[in-house]
Design a protein around this motif. Structure first.
Motif, mmCIF file in Angstrom:
data_model
loop_
_atom_site.group_PDB
_atom_site.id
_atom_site.type_symbol
_atom_site.label_atom_id
_atom_site.label_comp_id
_atom_site.label_asym_id
_atom_site.label_seq_id
_atom_site.Cartn_x
_atom_site.Cartn_y
_atom_site.Cartn_z
ATOM 1 N N GLN A 196 0.813 -1.217 0.000
ATOM 2 C CA GLN A 196 0.000 0.000 0.000
ATOM 3 C C GLN A 196 0.850 1.273 0.000
ATOM 4 O OE1 GLN A 196 -3.376 -0.219 -0.507
ATOM 5 N NE2 GLN A 196 -2.757 -2.351 -0.726
ATOM 6 N N ALA A 197 2.135 1.136 0.215
ATOM 7 C CA ALA A 197 2.994 2.320 0.284
ATOM 8 C C ALA A 197 3.549 2.656 -1.094
ATOM 9 C CB ALA A 197 4.153 2.073 1.255
ATOM 10 N N GLU A 198 3.460 3.930 -1.438
ATOM 11 C CA GLU A 198 4.092 4.383 -2.680
ATOM 12 C C GLU A 198 5.619 4.189 -2.574
ATOM 13 O OE1 GLU A 198 2.971 5.550 -5.499
ATOM 14 O OE2 GLU A 198 4.636 6.681 -6.363
ATOM 15 N N TRP A 199 6.170 4.511 -1.432
ATOM 16 C CA TRP A 199 7.602 4.347 -1.175
ATOM 17 C C TRP A 199 7.789 3.516 0.076
ATOM 18 C CZ3 TRP A 199 10.938 6.013 -4.793
ATOM 19 C CH2 TRP A 199 10.454 6.940 -5.732
ATOM 20 N N MET A 200 8.718 2.608 0.037
ATOM 21 C CA MET A 200 8.958 1.738 1.181
ATOM 22 C C MET A 200 9.452 2.553 2.385
ATOM 23 S SD MET A 200 10.566 -1.738 -0.475
ATOM 24 C CE MET A 200 12.064 -0.985 -1.096
ATOM 25 N N SER A 201 9.415 1.949 3.553
ATOM 26 C CA SER A 201 9.686 2.669 4.803
ATOM 27 C C SER A 201 11.108 3.199 4.920
ATOM 28 C CB SER A 201 9.421 1.762 6.010
ATOM 29 O OG SER A 201 8.056 1.566 6.180
ATOM 30 N N CYS A 202 12.030 2.678 4.136
ATOM 31 C CA CYS A 202 13.404 3.199 4.213
ATOM 32 C C CYS A 202 13.453 4.664 3.775
ATOM 33 C CB CYS A 202 14.362 2.355 3.387
ATOM 34 S SG CYS A 202 13.906 2.171 1.676
ATOM 35 N N TYR A 203 12.487 5.120 2.978
ATOM 36 C CA TYR A 203 12.520 6.510 2.526
ATOM 37 C C TYR A 203 12.155 7.488 3.649
ATOM 38 C CZ TYR A 203 13.375 4.735 -2.171
ATOM 39 O OH TYR A 203 13.936 4.105 -3.257
ATOM 40 N N PRO A 204 10.983 7.349 4.282
ATOM 41 C CA PRO A 204 10.708 8.259 5.412
ATOM 42 C C PRO A 204 11.671 8.073 6.576
ATOM 43 C CG PRO A 204 8.971 6.584 5.223
ATOM 44 C CD PRO A 204 9.821 6.492 3.975
ATOM 45 N N THR A 205 12.111 6.843 6.795
ATOM 46 C CA THR A 205 13.075 6.602 7.876
ATOM 47 C C THR A 205 14.395 7.310 7.583
ATOM 48 O OG1 THR A 205 12.079 4.496 8.512
ATOM 49 C CG2 THR A 205 14.410 4.792 9.054
ATOM 50 N N GLY A 206 14.839 7.208 6.345
ATOM 51 C CA GLY A 206 16.088 7.866 5.954
ATOM 52 C C GLY A 206 16.008 9.372 6.116
ATOM 53 N N GLY B 271 11.374 -2.338 4.075
ATOM 54 C CA GLY B 271 10.111 -2.501 3.363
ATOM 55 C C GLY B 271 8.975 -1.874 4.142
ATOM 56 N N PRO B 272 8.149 -2.668 4.802
ATOM 57 C CA PRO B 272 7.086 -2.074 5.614
ATOM 58 C C PRO B 272 7.625 -1.464 6.901
ATOM 59 C CG PRO B 272 6.986 -4.462 5.726
ATOM 60 C CD PRO B 272 8.063 -4.136 4.739
ATOM 61 N N LEU B 273 8.794 -1.929 7.327
ATOM 62 C CA LEU B 273 9.414 -1.469 8.567
ATOM 63 C C LEU B 273 10.877 -1.215 8.311
ATOM 64 C CD1 LEU B 273 7.923 -4.109 11.010
ATOM 65 C CD2 LEU B 273 7.354 -1.682 10.937
ATOM 66 N N ALA B 274 11.422 -0.216 8.962
ATOM 67 C CA ALA B 274 12.814 0.144 8.700
ATOM 68 C C ALA B 274 13.427 0.769 9.935
ATOM 69 C CB ALA B 274 12.892 1.135 7.542
ATOM 70 N N THR B 275 14.708 0.522 10.122
ATOM 71 C CA THR B 275 15.464 1.187 11.185
ATOM 72 C C THR B 275 16.794 1.656 10.623
ATOM 73 O OG1 THR B 275 14.542 -0.414 12.756
ATOM 74 C CG2 THR B 275 16.338 0.975 13.554
ATOM 75 N N ALA B 276 17.172 2.871 10.981
ATOM 76 C CA ALA B 276 18.491 3.388 10.617
ATOM 77 C C ALA B 276 19.185 3.869 11.877
ATOM 78 C CB ALA B 276 18.364 4.536 9.613
ATOM 79 N N LEU B 277 20.435 3.455 12.034
ATOM 80 C CA LEU B 277 21.269 3.915 13.153
ATOM 81 C C LEU B 277 22.429 4.709 12.586
ATOM 82 C CD1 LEU B 277 21.768 0.595 15.226
ATOM 83 C CD2 LEU B 277 19.974 2.326 15.538
ATOM 84 N N LEU B 278 22.670 5.873 13.158
ATOM 85 C CA LEU B 278 23.878 6.632 12.838
ATOM 86 C C LEU B 278 24.854 6.396 13.981
ATOM 87 C CD1 LEU B 278 25.147 8.685 10.833
ATOM 88 C CD2 LEU B 278 24.411 10.473 12.414
ATOM 89 N N LEU B 279 26.001 5.820 13.664
ATOM 90 C CA LEU B 279 26.971 5.427 14.679
ATOM 91 C C LEU B 279 28.243 6.237 14.490
ATOM 92 C CD1 LEU B 279 26.439 1.563 14.446
ATOM 93 C CD2 LEU B 279 25.415 3.158 16.073
ATOM 94 N N GLY C 178 -11.189 4.693 -9.928
ATOM 95 C CA GLY C 178 -12.229 5.220 -9.046
ATOM 96 C C GLY C 178 -11.941 5.009 -7.567
ATOM 97 N N ALA C 179 -10.809 4.377 -7.247
ATOM 98 C CA ALA C 179 -10.460 4.144 -5.839
ATOM 99 C C ALA C 179 -9.029 4.599 -5.591
ATOM 100 C CB ALA C 179 -10.636 2.676 -5.470
ATOM 101 N N PRO C 180 -8.793 5.906 -5.651
ATOM 102 C CA PRO C 180 -7.419 6.401 -5.522
ATOM 103 C C PRO C 180 -6.799 5.997 -4.184
ATOM 104 C CG PRO C 180 -9.019 8.201 -5.353
ATOM 105 C CD PRO C 180 -9.771 6.988 -5.816
ATOM 106 N N GLY C 181 -5.524 5.673 -4.239
ATOM 107 C CA GLY C 181 -4.804 5.313 -3.016
ATOM 108 C C GLY C 181 -4.809 3.838 -2.698
ATOM 109 N N VAL C 182 -5.612 3.064 -3.425
ATOM 110 C CA VAL C 182 -5.686 1.632 -3.149
ATOM 111 C C VAL C 182 -4.827 0.874 -4.161
ATOM 112 C CG1 VAL C 182 -7.194 -0.408 -3.135
ATOM 113 C CG2 VAL C 182 -7.985 1.759 -2.147
ATOM 114 N N TYR C 183 -4.003 -0.032 -3.664
ATOM 115 C CA TYR C 183 -3.286 -0.976 -4.521
ATOM 116 C C TYR C 183 -3.772 -2.376 -4.183
ATOM 117 C CZ TYR C 183 0.284 2.746 -5.048
ATOM 118 O OH TYR C 183 0.966 3.916 -5.288
ATOM 119 N N LEU C 184 -3.951 -3.210 -5.193
ATOM 120 C CA LEU C 184 -4.222 -4.622 -4.952
ATOM 121 C C LEU C 184 -3.064 -5.441 -5.494
ATOM 122 C CD1 LEU C 184 -8.005 -5.056 -5.911
ATOM 123 C CD2 LEU C 184 -6.995 -4.486 -3.692
ATOM 124 N N THR C 185 -2.516 -6.308 -4.651
ATOM 125 C CA THR C 185 -1.578 -7.313 -5.157
ATOM 126 C C THR C 185 -2.417 -8.453 -5.710
ATOM 127 O OG1 THR C 185 0.200 -6.705 -3.664
ATOM 128 C CG2 THR C 185 0.209 -8.959 -4.495
#
Ligand SMILES: [Zn+2]
Lengths: 384, 132
Positions: A255-265, A373-381, B89-96
């Motif tokens: 459901q994510a346009e961009w995987m979680s590494c993007y907002p996490t980064g 992917g759906p979950l991401a963690t970044a550590l700056l060391l 007609g259903a913006p924001g929804v993706y189906l695998t």
């Protein structure tokens, strides 16, 4: 604010179909970490792990925090273990917060994997069988999209079609991993890979081929996280956890346009004065090679969509390149240590203990990541 | 091809059984009109609990895809196409889903597709095929 440091680190033997009991692999890693830090088990007062004991597939995670506390006689003033955190290195984030608040002084963080051994001994580790699928898997398994390989591949294909990512570019992650693995005595695979071998490998899920995927491994990795006012108790160079992030927008593989590494980064750099230009080496999660490319983009080392061109030819990310990546072989050569290996390697490099694979010029700042992917963690060391 | 069977409950039943009436049903907020997928009894956009399944057009576009070559289970026939489809007609929804009815290498991002249900027992799997 109070600081948190990674002090002792340890790792068991890394192999496949190991006979040694998973609790003993964990013990091996604990001993090594304690020895390095000059700490005794009595000084450990916290335990943190991901994802805790997983009864439906024990090979994935055979040892939980509760069991380790009891088995090793630890008196823990704080502990946590579970899957609902920001991926594997979220256990280190939790430990950092525990020592920053004073809930504990030295937290033993561990991740033990036993997937290869468990699959080879089905009587002892029966595979899970479920009549129906529910939760998140119901949106994938009914279409035989069974594996994270498939879910990752769809994001990778978008890079192929939209940004022109080529197989030759993608190959550089595996080639670099395998080249570095040769120099890491504990790497699971210590044989280089050629571009020809990569290009002729069988496909798993386009554009990902066999060499783009890590494989089941048996091992344990330990990282001790210590409070700023407790580091004078340790004998090794403490490595500061300068920043961490683990942002989730959609906990979903599709459901994510961009995987979680993007907002996490993006969020990692809001926690620190350091910038990507300060980073001397990166240890990026690469359970599937493409994930390392998305971490490069998500953390701002290059623009979105430019990751393939950034690693073109492999020179930039090589051991002697401007941004050495996955210097221990990542998970593709190093073994599927499941996230913890990246922090272990970053600390090794920042201490100058990489041996044949040591990055030159005294690396001071590193990024280690898990998931993406759906979950991401970044550590700056930082060794600062 | 055999497929894993979703465990039906009050919230996901309209999605998995709508094909019996030839309908692709997605959860929709009755207050803000946004779609919610995966279906839940709450709207993630406005926190309303006035949500209900609604039939959508059943057409869409391939957002991305992969051709799977690995048999993940015994008797799994490969290769086949796994795709992430946006729904008209259903913006924001993706189906695998799977793209069926064509050669695996005939699928590309941007292809227009239409739902085609595959029934196994109570479940009507929403698969998609290419349209011209
Ligand atoms: Zn709403």
């Amino acid at each position: 604010m109070a600081e948190a440091y990674i002090t002792g680190i340890g790792q068991s033997e890394v192999g496949v179909r190991l006979e040694r009991h998973p609790l003993l692999l964990t013990l091996d890693a604990v001993r090594e970490a304690l020895d390095e830090a000059g700490l005794s088990i009595d000084q450990i007062d916290g335990v943190s792990t991901y994802p805790g004991r997983v009864p439906v597939f024990l090979g994935f995670s055979p040892v939980g925090a509760d069991e380790l506390i009891d088995a090793l006689g630890i008196r823990a003033t704080w502990h946590a273990g579970g899957g609902e955190i920001s991926s594997q290195l979220g256990a280190v984030v939790a430990a950092a917060m525990a020592v920053k608040t004073g809930a504990a002084r030295h937290v033993l963080c561990f991740r033990t994997v036993y997937e290869a051994a468990a699959l080879s001994r089905p009587d002892e580790y029966p595979p899970m069988r479920k009549k129906t699928v529910d939760g998140n898997s119901q949106w994938f398994a009914p279409f035989n999209a069974m594996s994270p390989a498939n879910w990752t591949a769809q994001y990778a294909m978008r890079h192929v079609k939209r940004y022109g990512l080529t197989r030759e570019q993608l190959a550089q992650i595996a080639l670099n991993d395998r080249a570095n693995g040769v120099r890491n005595p504990r790497a699971l695979v210590r044989k280089p890979l050629t571009l020809d071998e990569y290009m002729s490998a069988r496909m798993v899920s386009t554009p990902l081929c066999l060499y783009d995927c890590d494989r089941f491994t048996d091992a344990s990795t330990v990282l001790i996280v210590s409070a700023g006012d407790a580091v004078d108790e340790v004998t090794c160079t403490p490595i500061r956890i300068a920043a961490f992030a683990g942002t989730v927008e959609r906990h979903s593989w599709d459901q994510a346009e961009w995987m979680s590494c993007y907002p996490t980064g993006e969020d990692l750099w809001k926690q620190t004065d350091y910038t990507p230009a300060d980073v001397d080496t990166v240890q990026f999660y690469d359970g599937f090679s493409f994930q390392a490319i998305t971490w490069l983009e998500g953390l701002g080392f290059c623009e979105r969509g430019e990751g393939g061109r950034f690693i073109e030819g492999g020179h930039r990310i090589a051991l002697d390149g401007e941004l050495p990546m996955n210097t221990g072989g990542g998970q593709i050569a190093g073994g599927r240590l499941h996230g913890f290996g990246f922090a272990h390697e970053a600390v090794t490099q920042l201490r100058g203990l990489g041996g044949e694979r040591q990055v030159s010029n005294n690396p001071r700042v590193a990024v280690a990541t898990s998931g993406g992917g759906p979950l991401a963690t970044a550590l700056l060391l930082a060794n600062d | 091809m055999t497929r894993p069977v979703p465990k039906l409950d009050a919230v996901n039943r309209p999605f998995w059984t709508g094909g019996a009436d030839g309908e692709l049903r997605l959860m929709r907020c009755q207050d803000c009109k946004e779609f919610i997928h995966p279906p839940r009894p709450v709207c993630r956009h406005c926190l309303s609990d006035r949500v209900a399944p609604e039939a959508v057009a059943g057409t869409g576009v391939v957002d991305t895809f992969t051709v799977n070559y690995q048999p993940w289970a015994p008797n799994m026939e490969v290769p086949f196409v796994i795709a992430r489809v946006t729904i008209d007609g259903a913006p924001g929804v993706y189906l695998t889903t799977n793209i069926i009815g064509c050669e695996p290498d005939a699928v590309d991002i941007g292809d227009k597709v239409r739902v085609s249900f595959e029934q196994q027992g109570e479940i009507h799997y929403p698969l998609f095929e290419k349209v011209d």
